[in-house]
Design an enzyme around this catalytic site. Sequence first.
Site, PDB file in Angstrom:
ATOM      1  CG  ASP A  63     -38.218  39.965  74.979  1.00  0.00           C
ATOM      2  OD1 ASP A  63     -37.672  39.658  76.053  1.00  0.00           O
ATOM      3  OD2 ASP A  63     -37.586  40.357  73.973  1.00  0.00           O
ATOM      4  CG  HIS A 115     -31.053  43.742  74.173  1.00  0.00           C
ATOM      5  ND1 HIS A 115     -30.987  44.313  75.411  1.00  0.00           N
ATOM      6  CD2 HIS A 115     -31.850  42.651  74.303  1.00  0.00           C
ATOM      7  CE1 HIS A 115     -31.731  43.605  76.260  1.00  0.00           C
ATOM      8  NE2 HIS A 115     -32.254  42.589  75.616  1.00  0.00           N
ATOM      9  N   GLY A 116     -28.840  43.514  70.174  1.00  0.00           N
ATOM     10  CA  GLY A 116     -28.481  44.078  68.864  1.00  0.00           C
ATOM     11  C   GLY A 116     -27.066  43.727  68.462  1.00  0.00           C
ATOM     12  N   GLY A 169     -28.587  37.359  72.254  1.00  0.00           N
ATOM     13  CA  GLY A 169     -27.922  36.163  71.707  1.00  0.00           C
ATOM     14  C   GLY A 169     -27.279  36.376  70.344  1.00  0.00           C
TER      15      GLY A 169
HETATM   16  P1  13P Z   1     -30.615  40.100  70.031  1.00  0.00           P
HETATM   17  O1  13P Z   1     -31.455  40.913  69.103  1.00  0.00           O
HETATM   18  O2  13P Z   1     -29.281  40.711  70.279  1.00  0.00           O
HETATM   19  O3  13P Z   1     -30.518  38.675  69.579  1.00  0.00           O
HETATM   20  O4  13P Z   1     -31.338  40.101  71.455  1.00  0.00           O
HETATM   21  C1  13P Z   1     -32.655  39.668  71.549  1.00  0.00           C
HETATM   22  C2  13P Z   1     -33.161  39.827  72.926  1.00  0.00           C
HETATM   23  O5  13P Z   1     -32.438  39.700  73.887  1.00  0.00           O
HETATM   24  C3  13P Z   1     -34.591  40.106  73.090  1.00  0.00           C
HETATM   25  O6  13P Z   1     -34.944  40.313  74.422  1.00  0.00           O
END
Ligand code: 13P
Length: 287
Positions: free
Chosen positions: A82, A179-180, A209
């Site tokens: 990722d 993100h987050g 997400g």
């Molecule tokens: P979240 O931590 O907001 O769920 O996002 C995860 C993500 O997109 C990792 O690439």
Amino acid sequence: MPLINLKEALKCSIDQRYAVGAFNIANHVLAEGVIQAAEIKGLPVILNIAEAHFKILDMNHFMHYLLDRVNCSSAPIVVHLDHGYTYENIIKAIHYGFSSVMFDGSNLSYQENIDKTREIVKIAHAAGISVEAELGYVAGFGEGGSEKDENIFTKPEQAEEFVQKTGIDALAVSIGTVHGIYKGKPHLNFKLLKDIRNRVSIPLVLHGGSGLRDEDFKKLILCGINKINFFTGNSAAAVNAIKKEIEKEKKFGGFPELIHIAQMKIKEVTEEKIQIFGTKPLGLKGD
Ligand code: 13P
């Protein structure tokens, strides 16, 4: 079930309108929680390991454990890099045995993003490894930008050209997620997502997400999302479960019990998400 790559995991996801969850793991506890959830459901899952987490993992030993665990698993599993930012770490991931990599050139110029992504696709595909890339920019983790900043959103015409020029297997889009933690209510641009879907015939990826509602996920999938990245939600749920246990009567079994509680929570949340994402068994026709 063996390790599979991202292309195999998402093969039927566009036609059958479902998403496969990509859950970030940065240790054995997260890995076990997510793998066990996939095994209980008997459905595919993607294990995300972020380049940023290489520094807190002994990657050689961790990958030895992980690949062994995945190959013994009853569920089909993708091991995916990722947010890989450098050639060096992409090549390292290929050596470690990842079946899929994300090259994140979203902070580069459009042309540079195309050029670098295309090079990585050449190398990765030669090794049977899938490639995800990002166009537009998904904000978060204190890096600036916001979900309302339309300048960082993916442009449909560019998305079409980017996919065609790079040969990637999945495209991460910026349509209003971060993100987050969300500061307020998320502002998701479903119309933009549909426009991108109409121009792009490969799976689309949603980063950020955590913090979205079940109905958001369902609508995002209907509008074209096929892979959903989820991390903060699992991490926060595990921490809260541990806190709750410690506060409970001020007596707890000890470290192994706390870790077990965290792992069970991660499994529970992951199972719920797999259900909401409507993930289907590999290669089976939908309802
Ligand atoms: P979240 O931590 O907001 O769920 O996002 C995860 C993500 O997109 C990792 O690439």
